[in-house]
Design a protein around this motif. Structure first.
Motif, mmCIF file in Angstrom:
data_model
loop_
_atom_site.group_PDB
_atom_site.id
_atom_site.type_symbol
_atom_site.label_atom_id
_atom_site.label_comp_id
_atom_site.label_asym_id
_atom_site.label_seq_id
_atom_site.Cartn_x
_atom_site.Cartn_y
_atom_site.Cartn_z
ATOM 1 N N GLY A 141 0.789 -1.229 0.000
ATOM 2 C CA GLY A 141 0.000 0.000 0.000
ATOM 3 C C GLY A 141 0.815 1.270 0.000
ATOM 4 O O GLY A 141 0.258 2.362 0.144
ATOM 5 N N ALA A 142 2.142 1.157 -0.189
ATOM 6 C CA ALA A 142 2.993 2.358 -0.157
ATOM 7 C C ALA A 142 2.697 3.283 -1.326
ATOM 8 O O ALA A 142 2.885 4.498 -1.219
ATOM 9 N N PHE A 143 2.256 2.718 -2.427
ATOM 10 C CA PHE A 143 1.880 3.531 -3.589
ATOM 11 C C PHE A 143 0.882 2.742 -4.414
ATOM 12 O O PHE A 143 0.641 1.548 -4.148
ATOM 13 N N THR A 144 0.298 3.392 -5.391
ATOM 14 C CA THR A 144 -0.716 2.744 -6.216
ATOM 15 C C THR A 144 -0.106 1.531 -6.923
ATOM 16 O O THR A 144 0.922 1.637 -7.595
ATOM 17 N N GLY A 145 -0.727 0.379 -6.754
ATOM 18 C CA GLY A 145 -0.243 -0.848 -7.372
ATOM 19 C C GLY A 145 0.611 -1.687 -6.462
ATOM 20 O O GLY A 145 0.943 -2.827 -6.808
ATOM 21 N N ALA A 146 0.971 -1.169 -5.271
ATOM 22 C CA ALA A 146 1.790 -1.942 -4.319
ATOM 23 C C ALA A 146 0.871 -2.837 -3.507
ATOM 24 O O ALA A 146 0.568 -2.582 -2.338
ATOM 25 N N SER A 147 0.411 -3.919 -4.142
ATOM 26 C CA SER A 147 -0.557 -4.806 -3.492
ATOM 27 C C SER A 147 0.100 -5.781 -2.523
ATOM 28 O O SER A 147 -0.583 -6.415 -1.722
ATOM 29 N N GLU A 148 1.418 -5.916 -2.613
ATOM 30 C CA GLU A 148 2.137 -6.813 -1.719
ATOM 31 C C GLU A 148 3.430 -6.160 -1.263
ATOM 32 O O GLU A 148 3.958 -5.244 -1.911
ATOM 33 N N ARG A 149 3.965 -6.656 -0.173
ATOM 34 C CA ARG A 149 5.238 -6.161 0.345
ATOM 35 C C ARG A 149 6.377 -6.737 -0.487
ATOM 36 O O ARG A 149 6.368 -7.902 -0.872
ATOM 37 N N HIS A 150 7.368 -5.893 -0.787
ATOM 38 C CA HIS A 150 8.534 -6.327 -1.567
ATOM 39 C C HIS A 150 9.799 -5.957 -0.792
ATOM 40 O O HIS A 150 9.964 -4.799 -0.390
ATOM 41 N N VAL A 151 10.690 -6.922 -0.594
ATOM 42 C CA VAL A 151 11.850 -6.684 0.279
ATOM 43 C C VAL A 151 12.946 -5.883 -0.415
ATOM 44 O O VAL A 151 13.743 -5.218 0.247
ATOM 45 N N GLY A 152 13.047 -5.949 -1.753
ATOM 46 C CA GLY A 152 14.082 -5.201 -2.458
ATOM 47 C C GLY A 152 15.348 -6.012 -2.670
ATOM 48 O O GLY A 152 15.609 -7.005 -1.979
ATOM 49 N N LYS A 153 16.132 -5.581 -3.631
ATOM 50 C CA LYS A 153 17.336 -6.321 -4.016
ATOM 51 C C LYS A 153 18.405 -6.312 -2.942
ATOM 52 O O LYS A 153 19.150 -7.284 -2.784
ATOM 53 N N PHE A 154 18.517 -5.223 -2.172
ATOM 54 C CA PHE A 154 19.514 -5.174 -1.110
ATOM 55 C C PHE A 154 19.250 -6.250 -0.068
ATOM 56 O O PHE A 154 20.173 -6.937 0.397
ATOM 57 N N VAL A 155 18.005 -6.391 0.317
ATOM 58 C CA VAL A 155 17.665 -7.400 1.323
ATOM 59 C C VAL A 155 17.820 -8.801 0.737
ATOM 60 O O VAL A 155 18.281 -9.727 1.415
ATOM 61 N N GLU A 156 17.447 -8.979 -0.537
ATOM 62 C CA GLU A 156 17.620 -10.282 -1.183
ATOM 63 C C GLU A 156 19.080 -10.717 -1.171
ATOM 64 O O GLU A 156 19.393 -11.898 -1.009
ATOM 65 N N ALA A 157 19.982 -9.753 -1.346
ATOM 66 C CA ALA A 157 21.410 -10.077 -1.429
ATOM 67 C C ALA A 157 22.100 -10.075 -0.076
ATOM 68 O O ALA A 157 23.315 -10.293 -0.014
ATOM 69 N N SER A 158 21.392 -9.825 0.976
ATOM 70 C CA SER A 158 22.014 -9.722 2.291
ATOM 71 C C SER A 158 22.786 -10.993 2.632
ATOM 72 O O SER A 158 22.268 -12.110 2.528
ATOM 73 N N GLY A 159 24.020 -10.813 3.031
ATOM 74 C CA GLY A 159 24.911 -11.939 3.295
ATOM 75 C C GLY A 159 25.734 -12.348 2.105
ATOM 76 O O GLY A 159 26.745 -13.047 2.224
ATOM 77 N N GLY A 160 25.313 -11.899 0.897
ATOM 78 C CA GLY A 160 26.010 -12.257 -0.331
ATOM 79 C C GLY A 160 26.507 -11.035 -1.071
ATOM 80 O O GLY A 160 27.024 -10.085 -0.471
ATOM 81 N N THR A 161 26.323 -11.040 -2.394
ATOM 82 C CA THR A 161 26.853 -9.986 -3.258
ATOM 83 C C THR A 161 25.733 -9.355 -4.066
ATOM 84 O O THR A 161 24.899 -10.054 -4.635
ATOM 85 N N LEU A 162 25.732 -8.028 -4.116
ATOM 86 C CA LEU A 162 24.798 -7.277 -4.961
ATOM 87 C C LEU A 162 25.596 -6.685 -6.122
ATOM 88 O O LEU A 162 26.553 -5.929 -5.907
ATOM 89 N N PHE A 163 25.203 -7.031 -7.331
ATOM 90 C CA PHE A 163 25.891 -6.544 -8.525
ATOM 91 C C PHE A 163 25.012 -5.508 -9.200
ATOM 92 O O PHE A 163 23.911 -5.813 -9.672
ATOM 93 N N LEU A 164 25.492 -4.263 -9.243
ATOM 94 C CA LEU A 164 24.774 -3.166 -9.877
ATOM 95 C C LEU A 164 25.380 -2.916 -11.247
ATOM 96 O O LEU A 164 26.414 -2.230 -11.367
ATOM 97 N N ASP A 165 24.763 -3.470 -12.274
ATOM 98 C CA ASP A 165 25.253 -3.283 -13.639
ATOM 99 C C ASP A 165 24.753 -1.941 -14.177
ATOM 100 O O ASP A 165 23.620 -1.536 -13.906
ATOM 101 N N GLU A 166 25.608 -1.278 -14.954
ATOM 102 C CA GLU A 166 25.305 0.043 -15.518
ATOM 103 C C GLU A 166 24.866 1.010 -14.418
ATOM 104 O O GLU A 166 23.830 1.682 -14.512
ATOM 105 N N VAL A 167 25.679 1.077 -13.355
ATOM 106 C CA VAL A 167 25.321 1.910 -12.200
ATOM 107 C C VAL A 167 25.277 3.388 -12.571
ATOM 108 O O VAL A 167 24.598 4.183 -11.907
#
Length: 518
Positions: A221-247
């Motif tokens: 509910g944070a914005f229109t269309g946010a029907s579910e909670r999303h953790v984000g790529k940073f949280v998904e990569a927690s403990g591992g590696t986050l690769f930001l291509d074309e930063v």
């Protein structure tokens, strides 16, 4: 670059015979006079890679079985073909148990040796590719899995190994298609976080309105269309590696939040009430000049210095032509297996064609060209005809200031002529008719360029241009035909066939030499 075959035999006559056969087959021959010398050569990290070994079983110092044992201790997986004058079943069993892939009896016939070498190289390539694919899919691809024989790339990989031993932020630069994500995965797979997630994000493909949500997450509910909670790529990569291509493509607002995430080790989801702690190893990549972007105000200076802690720049494919044959064979094995095609090798002429191309799309373009060639191939060998887009492509001038003269490929020719000792091929050859090649000819002046257009304004026939190139190579290498063939990246027998077909006759001190006698 042809596959390198190491010949190990204490008999100098037998070594020379095998060297001649191996070179005739189109491979590069390296020899060692005994087992100890062979092990020392293979253990030297500065020695170019060896693809297969032809090993004598009976030698006075370290015999063949001893060499096989030492190779196993060193962790080498090089295919070894054992040869001996004593072909008893006991010798065969002992050699195979020690790790040999094949066994031939002296004197080995050319056909038998060629089949054995091709089978050994094909089996090794397939085994290596299958292992590499498994590690890639499991997220455990390592720096050693990167296919290269280029000195420029070896320096890059040494830097990557040091980066992998730490959690230092890495910024990988390089043109599009050079393999920045592959290197990032290899750094992750070689470090302590290899058992944790590797999450890749293409920043250039993120919609501006959703960048923060995708990277840092959002609440329901944070914005229109946010029907579910999303953790984000940073949280998904927690403990591992986050690769930001074309930063470099991130919008300014996202750059601010990215800087805070790096500094504080926490992210703030869109619509969230409190920040979320994250532990990520950050690897970024870009094909832009971020320093110029900082100067122009398109990229935050403070964020640049947070990312630019351990920069690694991947050279373009044109700067490492030594890698082209190895990459071609690597892609060939993979696509032949995926497509179920019985394509086993690439001809020397096709490899020479590919090595001379500019490859503006770098490794990705080469990969696609090999994929197409595998689909087009009708036999078990890919020839130049399977690369029509390369054969018909216009010469693309490439910047040569960044390259040493030995690494400037033939595709860097200016529109007015091919290569010379200074980066242009200069020649004063007649444009028609057979040409007698004198091995004592001096190098033509660089200003005397061979025109690509004839007197009628049309492009000159390919055989005339090829004749000029071969004549120049013979003069440049003082008539050393093995060296000429190696530098032209064709087999010695192919070179002599071309000489005969083009009407070129090598001569020494002005005396004509019978080509067929060589």
């Amino acid at each position: 670059m042809a596959e390198r075959i190491l010949i190990v035999d204490d008999d100098p006559v037998q070594r020379r015979l095998l060297e001649g056969l191996v070179q005739k087959f189109g491979f590069e021959a390296v020899s060692a006079p005994g087992g100890d010398a062979a092990v020392a050569l293979l253990a030297d990290p500065d020695t170019p890679a060896v693809d297969a070994v032809v090993l004598d079983l009976v030698m006075p110092d370290l015999d063949g079985l001893g060499v096989l044992s030492r190779l196993r201790d060193l962790g080498h997986a090089i295919p070894v073909i054992v040869q001996t004058a004593h072909g008893g079943i006991d010798n065969v069993v002992s050699a195979m148990r020690a790790g040999a892939v094949d066994f031939v009896v002296k004197p080995v016939g050319p056909e038998r040796l060629l089949v054995s070498l091709r089978n050994a190289l094909q089996a090794r390539a397939l085994e290596g590719e299958l292992s590499r694919l498994k590690r890639s899919r499991a997220g455990t691809l390592t720096i050693k899995d990167i296919v290269t024989r280029s000195p420029a790339m070896r320096a890059v990989l040494r830097a990557a190994e040091k980066a992998a031993a730490s959690t230092i932020p890495v910024l990988i630069g390089g043109e599009s298609g050079v393999g920045k994500e592959l290197l990032a995965r290899a750094i992750h797979g070689s470090g302590e976080r290899r058992a944790k997630p590797f999450v890749a994000v293409n920043c250039g493909a993120l919609p501006d309105t959703l960048v923060e949500s995708i990277l840092f997450g959002h609440e329901k509910g944070a914005f229109t269309g946010a029907s579910e909670r999303h953790v984000g790529k940073f949280v998904e990569a927690s403990g591992g590696t986050l690769f930001l291509d074309e930063v470099g493509e991130l919008p300014p607002a996202a750059q601010v939040k990215l800087l805070r995430a790096i500094q504080e080790g926490e992210v703030e989801p869109v619509g969230g009430r409190r920040p979320v702690k994250v532990d990520v190893r950050l690897i970024s990549a870009t094909n832009r000049d971020l320093i110029a972007d900082v100067g122009a105000g398109r990229f935050r200076e403070d964020l640049f210095y947070r990312l630019h802690v351990f920069p690694i720049t991947l050279p373009p494919l044109r700067a490492r032509p030594e890698d082209i044959p190895e990459l071609v064979r690597h892609f060939l094995v993979r696509f032949a297996a995926e497509e179920g095609r019985r394509v086993r090798r690439v001809s020397a002429e096709a490899l020479a064609l590919l090595a001379g191309h500019a490859w503006p799309g770098n490794v990705r373009q080469l990969e696609n060209a090999v994929f197409r060639a595998v689909v087009l191939a009708e036999g078990d060998e890919i020839g130049a005809a399977e690369f029509p887009q390369i054969v018909t492509a216009p010469a693309v001038p490439m910047p040569t200031a960044e390259l040493p003269p030995s690494l400037v490929p033939a595709a860097t020719v200016p529109a007015s002529g091919p290569l010379s000792a200074t980066g242009r091929v200069a020649t004063n050859l007649p444009q028609t008719g057979p040409v007698a090649v004198s091995l004592t000819d001096t190098m033509p002046p660089a200003a005397d360029l061979m025109p690509l257009l004839g007197p009628d304004g049309e492009v000159r026939p390919l055989d005339e241009i090829e004749a000029c190139a071969i004549r120049f190579a013979i003069a440049h290498y003082n008539g050393q035909m093995s060296e000429v063939a190696r530098k032209l990246r064709i087999g010695r027998s192919t070179l002599y066939r071309k000489l005969e077909g083009l009407g070129l006759t090598p001569s020494e001190d002005g005396v004509t030499v019978d080509v067929s006698a060589r």
